[in-house]
Design an enzyme around this catalytic site. Sequence first.
Site, PDB file in Angstrom:
ATOM      1  N   TYR A  10       0.848  -1.201   0.000  1.00 22.33           N
ATOM      2  CA  TYR A  10       0.000   0.000   0.000  1.00 22.33           C
ATOM      3  C   TYR A  10       0.881   1.247   0.000  1.00 22.33           C
ATOM      4  CZ  TYR A  10      -3.600   3.274   1.638  1.00 22.33           C
ATOM      5  OH  TYR A  10      -4.472   4.325   1.763  1.00 22.33           O
ATOM      6  N   TYR A  51      -6.438   4.559  -6.849  1.00 25.31           N
ATOM      7  CA  TYR A  51      -6.480   4.597  -5.391  1.00 25.31           C
ATOM      8  C   TYR A  51      -7.874   4.189  -4.945  1.00 25.31           C
ATOM      9  CZ  TYR A  51      -6.107   6.391  -0.599  1.00 25.31           C
ATOM     10  OH  TYR A  51      -6.096   6.521   0.769  1.00 25.31           O
TER      11      TYR A  51
END
Lengths: 380, 139
Positions: free
Chosen positions: A288, A338
């Site tokens: 991430y 995202y």
Amino acid sequence: MAGARRAAVVGIGQTEFSKNSGRSELRLAAEAVRAAIADAGLTPADIDGTVTFTQDTNDELALARAVGIEEIRWASRTPFGGGGASATVEHAAAAVLSGMANAVVVYRAFNERSGHRFGQPKEQVTSPAYNFYFPYGLDAPTKIYALWFQRYMHVYGLTNADFGLYSVVARRHAATNPNAWFHGRPITLADHQNSRWIVEPILRLLDCCQESDGGVALVVTTEERARDLRQKLVTIEAATQSNLIGGDVMFNYYHPDIARFPEAEHSARTLYQQTGLSPDDIDVALLYENFSPIVFYLLEAYGFCGPGEARDFIADGNIGLDGKIPVNTHGGLLGEAYIHGVNNILEAVRQLRGTAANQVPDARRVLAATGRSAVILGTE
Amino acid sequence: MPRVIHPVPDRDDAFFWEAVRAGRLVARECSACGRIAHPPAPMCAACGGGEWVERELSGRGTVHSWIVSRHPSQPDDAPRIVVLVDLAEGVRLVSNLREIDPADVRNGMAVTVFFDEVDGCWLPQFRPQRAAAGQAGGA
Ligand SMILES: [Zn+2]
């Protein structure tokens, strides 16, 4: 969890990733959830559990009404925004392995570009916890994170151009992923260095994740049930969170050494202990990255290289598709989209099924990690 | 002058902002075991105590890390240097570093607190610690 019963990811679904979806967040969630259920070969009536983020705006019952889920026996939410992205899978696994639910759908959907934009500077303090930060100008995630990244740069002697080494890899992977917003648009290190400063002297524009509209979902059930379903078996080998005393989700300034990421180091230890695996056993890592420096912290926390070695590790080609540990093969949050890190878990599943756009040959163990939650998914 | 988002103190941190308005940098120390809690907490994690004594901090420390903060949509606002300061007492806190060019900021440099009203808000601020002569420093 060797020898123990396991849960499995049996379906994945998503919308397109865009900058303006033109429809409601609930519509995005419903589309992604429907697609994931269909991918699993199930019907909405087979779903009896839901997991999403505390930050998700989509109410469980509103989703059920839209999709046709008749009864929800398990509904839970993970805290800490993107930090809880992989914790959604932990929740879902706990639900099905305990028998509290039979089949759980994990979803995350938002219009994070055309609607509420996370990266905008805050206008006011909304919690006393912000009193010690916002008044000094730490009013946006870029700045908040940059204050710890600067320490990493100082301790290990990096400059912003070093972070660009990762951005180039992410955009190279996105360039050959038709799902990615930046499909067909790779960048060079010079492009990175020519992009504007966001937080001097730490982050440039091309160090930052995208702002995206879209929805993603996945369906989790037990391994036993999964064996009767249509997709190649993808098991949840281990899942964990780490939220340490003295830590903070964004203002993580109080651990003795902020050039390291203790939460991620704890998660790594837990996952490796639970599975008996080591970094060498991991075939693909989805890390991430709201901002490029996080990849450096996570590569080190998960033991793919030593503390302070991430720069050379990346520069030597180790995180490319043919590298020692391919990272963010879909382009990551910088290159693909995202969707708060849950799109990374979908990529993990695709790698294990052998259906990824940038397929790593014979991927059998895939890590999907954020700073404070992580899973290892596997296949036979 | 930068625009400042004002703190909205609650019962657990009002003491800090009241002290700042009086020109003092303080932290709360557990009256039972002496542990300092910053940012403030309602209970001592070491012993469970809920009674605190205010401890005045030296205001001297070193720069642990720093950034330049600009407001992206209001570029006329003056940029501010945000610092994470390691205080001599072992407390780490966020503040601003003033009276220095960003190009001259170094990790580990010695800094001293002073107090200033910025955009109507009293804040602890830091400036480079100067050698013996010169400014007295502090408020
Ligand atoms: Zn105590």
